[in-house]
Design an enzyme around this catalytic site. Structure first.
Site, PDB file in Angstrom:
ATOM      1  N   ASP A  11      31.708 -51.109   5.559  1.00 38.44           N
ATOM      2  CA  ASP A  11      30.839 -51.313   4.402  1.00 38.44           C
ATOM      3  C   ASP A  11      31.021 -50.203   3.378  1.00 38.44           C
ATOM      4  O   ASP A  11      30.287 -50.133   2.413  1.00 38.44           O
ATOM      5  CB  ASP A  11      29.373 -51.414   4.845  1.00 38.44           C
ATOM      6  CG  ASP A  11      29.010 -50.346   5.844  1.00 38.44           C
ATOM      7  OD1 ASP A  11      29.772 -49.348   5.943  1.00 38.44           O
ATOM      8  OD2 ASP A  11      27.998 -50.494   6.528  1.00 38.44           O
ATOM      9  N   GLY A  12      31.993 -49.330   3.608  1.00 37.43           N
ATOM     10  CA  GLY A  12      32.311 -48.325   2.606  1.00 37.43           C
ATOM     11  C   GLY A  12      31.580 -47.012   2.767  1.00 37.43           C
ATOM     12  O   GLY A  12      31.452 -46.245   1.819  1.00 37.43           O
TER      13      GLY A  12
ATOM     14  N   HIS B 163      29.216 -48.863  14.438  1.00 34.74           N
ATOM     15  CA  HIS B 163      29.462 -49.880  15.455  1.00 34.74           C
ATOM     16  C   HIS B 163      28.453 -49.756  16.587  1.00 34.74           C
ATOM     17  O   HIS B 163      27.991 -48.670  16.906  1.00 34.74           O
ATOM     18  CB  HIS B 163      30.885 -49.732  16.019  1.00 34.74           C
ATOM     19  CG  HIS B 163      31.947 -49.943  14.988  1.00 34.74           C
ATOM     20  ND1 HIS B 163      32.060 -49.149  13.876  1.00 34.74           N
ATOM     21  CD2 HIS B 163      32.947 -50.856  14.899  1.00 34.74           C
ATOM     22  CE1 HIS B 163      33.085 -49.569  13.146  1.00 34.74           C
ATOM     23  NE2 HIS B 163      33.631 -50.596  13.738  1.00 34.74           N
TER      24      HIS B 163
ATOM     25  N   SER C  42      -6.136 -27.672  74.594  1.00 37.50           N
ATOM     26  CA  SER C  42      -7.193 -26.731  74.215  1.00 37.50           C
ATOM     27  C   SER C  42      -8.478 -26.921  75.051  1.00 37.50           C
ATOM     28  O   SER C  42      -9.482 -27.404  74.542  1.00 37.50           O
ATOM     29  CB  SER C  42      -7.497 -26.827  72.708  1.00 37.50           C
ATOM     30  OG  SER C  42      -7.642 -28.158  72.281  1.00 37.50           O
TER      31      SER C  42
END
Lengths: 296, 595
Positions: free
Chosen positions: B3-4, B82, B509
């Site tokens: 897209d530049g 991307h 115990s």
């Protein structure tokens, strides 16, 4: 104002590096970026002394004024200095004139750096590189992971979000930390001016003996410079934008003798500072290749 | 994506005169070699630095670029678009004050536009410049631009973006970058550069309560102890009351120490060193905060998590969490749902894989100071590190605490027995089983321990086997040794109860005196005497270890019930008549009596 942000960011990075390190070291190359980095480190850890030594990888081909400046700064900062030379390379007589800049740099700088890092086992290594210097540097992390053998893999860099740095490593691996990542050349000069940071006098214009080779002005700094038959050094008023090994550092013609004049000249400059650096130009994408192999 | 973006950045650098002659010459030569614009300059090549990227023609990592105008200094994080690089985009966004989202005017909004906007919103960027690019390819028509803007604006608002500034541009032709485009007279807004120079992106806040995560303790000698860090919010002055979080200790700032002398004030964004009025305990990872408005402390959170590791995130697996200077073990306890950033759909998921985002619950090994990410990027953002490879595998944003360690920061508490018990969510106690040899003490105690374990309690079982062979192996079976045996066991049990455990003791115990001594070591209600009341006849009939037979033959002197007395308890908390009851039923009976 912008400086205060840059300064604070760099100090934060220095402190993170030291907090994570077992054996930190600061790569000190004597140039303007190293000078700023050393200054920031002294600020970051004040009033404690520097928590790491300085490492100078010495090719033996630096300008004489650089060695003098190094001694002065070590004295003033109280820092511990480690000087490392590739003795095998020296013994083999490797030099920039007969071996070419690529092979010379590989042996005397990259290989020498690896030797020094291995010998001392440094795990966090601070350097003064800036992202605006060169295209491959623009993609490097602030804290850049190096695998065993000091290799940089640009495709396998750790994501670096916010100011959270992942400095976890295993034995043999290391992190190169670049606190000046976001500084530009102009920032460096303006900061040197604001903080009155001492720098090597070669950055200021003066009459110096130079010869012109392939459009580059080289300074004849000592008798090792091989002059062509009939070649006579000329005295010209020059200065340096970057400093390295004198046979590989191109001078520019300039009348700038003060920091204010350097700042003015830098902001109007139409050439990048690395123009005078011969090692960047010797092959395509040469910096990226050198960095993969361990160069700074 | 195509897209530049790199072209726009390269063009901005060029227009801001951040491209030098030698770089320009390299660009000319690169444009001929790698360029995608025919004979024209390919500005994208200025930006796509790495060799692999030039060859593939895409941007694979975040690149940082710098330029300055008279008004401002800019750092451009050039992030790939991307889908497989979501993590790189989040990385770039994490430090940004403004995002430029590019839309190709010919294509309008694409799924990636939605994805990018959601990531930008999630990372907390408030300002979006919507650059409707390639206007030259749609004849600079206003209706094309308007359609894109009308579709985008409500979506961005719904995502939580505070301010959207749309602009019609052509990165390739330079329209509306630094000068108003003559091709689009219908647009009367600012140019890209003008907007970037003036938009208010001031951060972080210097108003609000003071916060400083401590990065490093500066201790050059006994006489100086300073705390170094970067102020993340608010301001600080000498004399200010501050609280150490999470310990909660309150003290005062004595001085802000700097290389060129002490300073009267420091504010958000500044790296400082402070000294404190008292000798308080402060470590790396603690937060110094305004005493009356400290950040919360918690160990369970709901967070949004972006996974960056090549191996999937599995709930329950241990990771290292790093937030500011604090590093702590952590794990994801559950994934509430995964978020599809393309559609915002909530999806059920048991793992997160690379580039996936989920809403998770997170548990840390210790409580940590935090603030919601919306309040503080510093105290609300974190990364997860794989504890074996040390790779950075996740980035997260804390939204809120699920369980607050609410009182921790108000009052400094020493670690007390109540605190230790509270951490285990149980009432520690000692369950003392007494009875003849073969009565079933160890069997019932063991079943009880299983039931407690299943209920999530922290227990330990002391019986003849694990004590006689170690701690008490120097003791025989004389009356004195048997008394000493019980005394030691009682002391060990007491320490374990103090540590917060439910301790089960299974010992014959036989003597009241020793049992009374044991009881005296515990607080009221913490000692539960259980008489396993099985008759001598029954024990002798079972004789699982053959001991009664030996004792009858005179081979075991001092054997309880044969030639040594057993003093039955007068008033045990629990009396178990075992005949006719299973060991589990007996254990359940005791379980129900526990505090």
């Amino acid at each position: 104002m912008a400086f205060d942000v840059l300064e604070s960011e760099s100090i934060e990075i220095l402190r993170e590096g030291v907090a994570a390190a077992e054996r930190p070291v600061l790569m000190y190359s004597i140039g303007k970026d190293s000078s700023v980095l050393l200054h920031l480190a002294r600020k970051a850890f004040h009033p404690a002394p520097l928590p790491f030594p300085l490492l100078h990888v010495d090719t033996t081909w630096k300008f004489r004024e650089m060695y003098a400046h190094r001694e002065r700064m070590v004295r003033e900062s109280g820092a511990r200095l480690i000087v490392h030379r590739n003795e095998a390379g020296l013994a083999a007589g490797v030099n920039p004139f007969t071996h070419g800049s690529s092979y010379y740099t590989d042996v005397m700088k990259t290989e020498a750096l690896r030797q020094a890092l291995d010998a001392h086992g440094f795990d966090v290594i601070f350097g003064g590189a800036r992202r605006d210097e060169e295209a491959s540097r623009a993609k490097e992390r602030v804290c850049s992971f190096r695998s065993e053998g000091h290799r940089w893999d640009p495709k396998a860099q750790r994501p670096e979000l916010w100011a959270i740095y992942n400095l976890r490593i295993r034995r043999g691996e290391s992190i190169r930390v670049f606190p000046l990542s976001n500084w530009t050349e102009l920032d460096i000069w303006r900061y040197i001016e604001r903080e009155s940071i001492p720098i090597v006098p070669l950055y200021f214009a003066a009459e110096r003996p130079v010869v012109e080779r392939a459009g580059t002005l080289l300074m004849v700094d000592d008798e090792r410079f091989p002059l062509a038959p009939g070649e006579e050094p000329q005295r010209r008023v020059v200065r340096f934008r970057t400093l390295g090994c004198y046979p590989l550092s191109g001078a520019i013609e300039s009348r700038a003798t003060t920091l204010a004049e350097i700042v003015a000249e830098t902001s109007a400059a139409s050439a990048s500072e690395r123009q005078g650096r011969l090692i960047d130009l010797d092959q395509p994408a040469s910096m990226e290749k050198k960095k993969r192999e361990g160069y700074f | 994506m195509d897209d530049g973006k790199s072209t726009l950045i390269g063009r901005l650098l060029y227009e801001a005169r951040a491209v030098f002659d030698d770089q320009f010459r390299a660009l000319e030569s690169d444009s001929r070699k790698f360029g995608t614009q025919g004979n024209r300059l390919d500005f994208a090549l200025l930006v796509d630095g790495l060799q692999a990227e030039r060859e593939q023609g895409i941007t694979i990592d975040v690149a940082y670029r710098y330029f300055a105008t008279a008004a401002r200094r800019f750092i451009v994080a050039d992030a790939p678009g991307h889908e497989q690089y979501t993590r790189n985009m989040a990385t770039g966004a994490s430090t940004a004050g403004l995002a430029i989202i590019l839309v190709d005017a010919r294509k309008g909004l694409l799924p990636q536009t939605h994805r990018h906007t959601r990531i930008v919103a999630m990372m907390g960027i408030e300002h979006v410049l919507l650059a409707v690019n390639k206007m030259d390819l749609v004849g600079y028509r206003q209706e094309v631009y308007d359609a894109v803007v009308d579709a985008y604006a409500p979506f961005a608002v719904a995502c939580g973006i505070g301010s959207v500034r749309p602009m019609p541009i052509s990165a390739l032709e330079g329209d509306n970058l630094t000068a108003p485009s003559p091709s689009m007279p219908w647009y009367d807004g600012p140019t890209v550069m003008r907007y970037l120079e003036t938009v208010d992106v001031s951060r972080p806040p210097s108003v609000g309560p003071f916060r400083m995560p401590v990065q490093w303790v500066n201790r050059p000698g006994a006489e100086f102890r300073g705390f170094a860090g970067r102020v993340s919010a608010g301001a600080v002055h000498p004399g200010d009351r501050v609280r150490v979080v999470p310990s909660g200790v309150e003290t005062r700032v004595r001085a802000i120490v700097a290389w060129d002398g002490d300073r009267p004030r420091a504010e958000a964004g500044e790296s400082i060193t402070v000294t404190l009025g008292d000798e308080v305990d402060v470590s790396r990872g603690d937060v110094l905060a305004a005493a009356d408005a400290p950040p919360e402390v918690a160990d369970q959170f709901e967070a949004r998590l972006l996974w960056m590791g090549s191996h999937p995130m599995i709930p329950g697996r241990p990771y290292l969490l790093k937030s500011h200077a604090k590093e702590v073990r952590a794990s994801v306890t559950s994934i509430k749902h995964r978020v599809d950033v393309g559609t915002d759909a909530r999806l059920a998921s048991r793992t997160l894989t690379l580039n996936e985002i989920g809403v998770v619950t997170l548990s840390t090994a210790q409580p940590i100071p935090f603030e919601p990410y919306a309040v503080s990027r510093t105290l609300g953002g974190f990364i997860l590190i794989d504890p074996f490879t040390f790779e950075t595998v996740g980035a997260g944003l804390i939204d809120f605490a699920l369980r607050r360690a609410s009182n921790v920061h108000w009052q400094a508490v020493e670690v007390s027995r109540a605190g230790r018990a509270g951490m285990k969510h149980q009432h520690p106690c000692c369950v003392w089983f007494t009875g003849l040899s073969g009565a079933g003490k160890s069997t019932i105690a063991s079943r009880l321990e299983q039931q407690l374990y299943a209920a999530g309690r922290h227990t330990y079982l002391l019986d003849g086997d694990n004590v006689r062979h170690g701690l008490n192996r120097d003791l025989g079976f004389t009356e004195a040794d048997r008394a000493e045996n019980i005394r030691r066991v009682a002391e060990v049990a007491r320490l374990m109860v103090d540590a917060g455990l439910i301790v089960l003791v299974a010992f014959i115990s036989p003597f009241r005196a020793e049992r009374r001594l044991a009881r005296g070591l515990f607080a009221e209600g913490e000692f539960i005497e259980v008489h396993v009341d099985t008759s001598l006849e029954e024990c002798e009939r079972r004789d699982t270890k053959g001991l009664y037979a030996k004792a009858r033959r005179g081979e075991l002197p001092n054997f309880t019930g044969i030639d040594s007395p057993y003093e039955a308890p007068d008033a045990p908390e629990v009396r178990l008549v075992t005949s006719g009851l299973s060991p589990d039923a007996c254990a359940t009976h005791v379980f129900d009596r526990l505090p």
